[in-house]
Design a protein around this motif. Sequence first.
Motif, PDB file in Angstrom:
ATOM      1  N   GLU A 135       0.809  -1.213   0.000  1.00 38.54           N
ATOM      2  CA  GLU A 135       0.000   0.000   0.000  1.00 38.54           C
ATOM      3  C   GLU A 135       0.846   1.268   0.000  1.00 38.54           C
ATOM      4  OE1 GLU A 135      -2.807  -0.101   3.174  1.00 38.54           O
ATOM      5  OE2 GLU A 135      -4.085  -1.594   2.195  1.00 38.54           O
TER       6      GLU A 135
ATOM      7  N   HIS B 191      -2.360  13.836   5.937  1.00 36.16           N
ATOM      8  CA  HIS B 191      -3.115  12.591   5.797  1.00 36.16           C
ATOM      9  C   HIS B 191      -4.548  12.868   5.342  1.00 36.16           C
ATOM     10  CE1 HIS B 191      -4.169   8.409   6.475  1.00 36.16           C
ATOM     11  NE2 HIS B 191      -5.214   8.801   7.183  1.00 36.16           N
TER      12      HIS B 191
ATOM     13  N   ASP C 299      -5.484  14.862   3.236  1.00 34.76           N
ATOM     14  CA  ASP C 299      -5.485  15.118   1.795  1.00 34.76           C
ATOM     15  C   ASP C 299      -5.250  13.853   0.971  1.00 34.76           C
ATOM     16  OD1 ASP C 299      -5.578  18.113   1.969  1.00 34.76           O
ATOM     17  OD2 ASP C 299      -3.658  17.805   2.973  1.00 34.76           O
ATOM     18  N   ALA C 300      -5.103  12.710   1.630  1.00 33.97           N
ATOM     19  CA  ALA C 300      -4.648  11.491   0.953  1.00 33.97           C
ATOM     20  C   ALA C 300      -5.547  11.107  -0.217  1.00 33.97           C
ATOM     21  CB  ALA C 300      -4.547  10.344   1.957  1.00 33.97           C
ATOM     22  N   ASN C 301      -6.849  11.180  -0.055  1.00 27.79           N
ATOM     23  CA  ASN C 301      -7.742  10.777  -1.148  1.00 27.79           C
ATOM     24  C   ASN C 301      -7.600  11.701  -2.354  1.00 27.79           C
ATOM     25  OD1 ASN C 301      -8.785   8.580   0.255  1.00 27.79           O
ATOM     26  ND2 ASN C 301     -10.509   9.738   1.085  1.00 27.79           N
ATOM     27  N   ASP C 302      -7.487  13.010  -2.104  1.00 26.44           N
ATOM     28  CA  ASP C 302      -7.314  13.951  -3.211  1.00 26.44           C
ATOM     29  C   ASP C 302      -5.974  13.727  -3.907  1.00 26.44           C
ATOM     30  OD1 ASP C 302      -9.767  15.063  -2.674  1.00 26.44           O
ATOM     31  OD2 ASP C 302      -8.972  16.826  -1.636  1.00 26.44           O
TER      32      ASP C 302
ATOM     33  N   PHE D  92      -4.321  10.858  -4.099  1.00 23.96           N
ATOM     34  CA  PHE D  92      -4.444   9.612  -4.845  1.00 23.96           C
ATOM     35  C   PHE D  92      -5.219   9.838  -6.139  1.00 23.96           C
ATOM     36  CE2 PHE D  92      -6.525   5.522  -5.736  1.00 23.96           C
ATOM     37  CZ  PHE D  92      -5.444   4.662  -5.707  1.00 23.96           C
ATOM     38  N   ASP D  93      -6.303  10.593  -6.060  1.00 26.82           N
ATOM     39  CA  ASP D  93      -7.115  10.852  -7.247  1.00 26.82           C
ATOM     40  C   ASP D  93      -6.347  11.657  -8.294  1.00 26.82           C
ATOM     41  OD1 ASP D  93      -9.201   9.494  -6.071  1.00 26.82           O
ATOM     42  OD2 ASP D  93     -10.271  11.303  -5.421  1.00 26.82           O
TER      43      ASP D  93
ATOM     44  N   LYS E  39      -2.122   3.995  -1.992  1.00 28.28           N
ATOM     45  CA  LYS E  39      -2.929   4.594  -0.926  1.00 28.28           C
ATOM     46  C   LYS E  39      -2.083   5.200   0.185  1.00 28.28           C
ATOM     47  CE  LYS E  39      -7.189   3.654  -2.292  1.00 28.28           C
ATOM     48  NZ  LYS E  39      -8.191   4.719  -2.542  1.00 28.28           N
TER      49      LYS E  39
END
Length: 236
Positions: free
Chosen positions: A36, A109, A111-114, A116-117, A129
């Motif tokens: 990951e 942390h 901001d992790a999804n943004d 990744f996107d 991830k």
Amino acid sequence: MDQLPHSLDNPIWTALSTEQAHLGLGNALACRYHPEVAPFAAMESETPQAWLALGRLLPSGHQVALLSPQPPSPPDSLRAQPVGVIHQMVATGPEPGGADDPDVIPLRHADANDMFDLAHKTKPGPFCKRTHEMGNYIGIRVGGRLIAMAGERMHPAGHVEISAVCVDDAWRGKGIAARLVQRLQRDIQQRGESPFLHVLSDNRNAIALYERLGFALRQTFFLSLIGLAEQGPDLA
């Protein structure tokens, strides 16, 4: 300046043996980042025993990315899929000057999804991830939307890799990537470490940018995907 070139001869191994051991799996012969975190793996040296140890780190259906000075020669139990030639570039100039850029913010942390996107939209290279846990990441938001970022990936002792340099297509051509790279370069050098980066040899635009920013070719690697001989092509 590049003061510890030996740390970069086998950068994945050195990183996982020193500053980033907490992010890895393996032993004294072969190691890899947690799946990951990043897809990269390395061996202390290319011996039959090390190849065997690397194979034990590969669940069925998984592959890892390997950097090697020559095309790898795995045993029959493993297979190597060539990806391309990697240029390893190091900073050769002084620390970039200039005032702080108020548009550049630290990414956390939350901001992790943004992150990744954006990475999967712009495809700067492998980004998982938990890749953001490898070092400091910075970015620029416009109207709350993350439109650019860059960060620190491999951390072999004495060096820090600049990676995940990406800009949303709608904001390209405005010098944003250069701003982010220079900010990271300055931060790394202020900590007494040396910035470096990896880029595919056919990415001429990126290489030209890094050369303008004072990075120079140090060496080349072959990038290969390593998996079990009977498995499919999924990368993890």
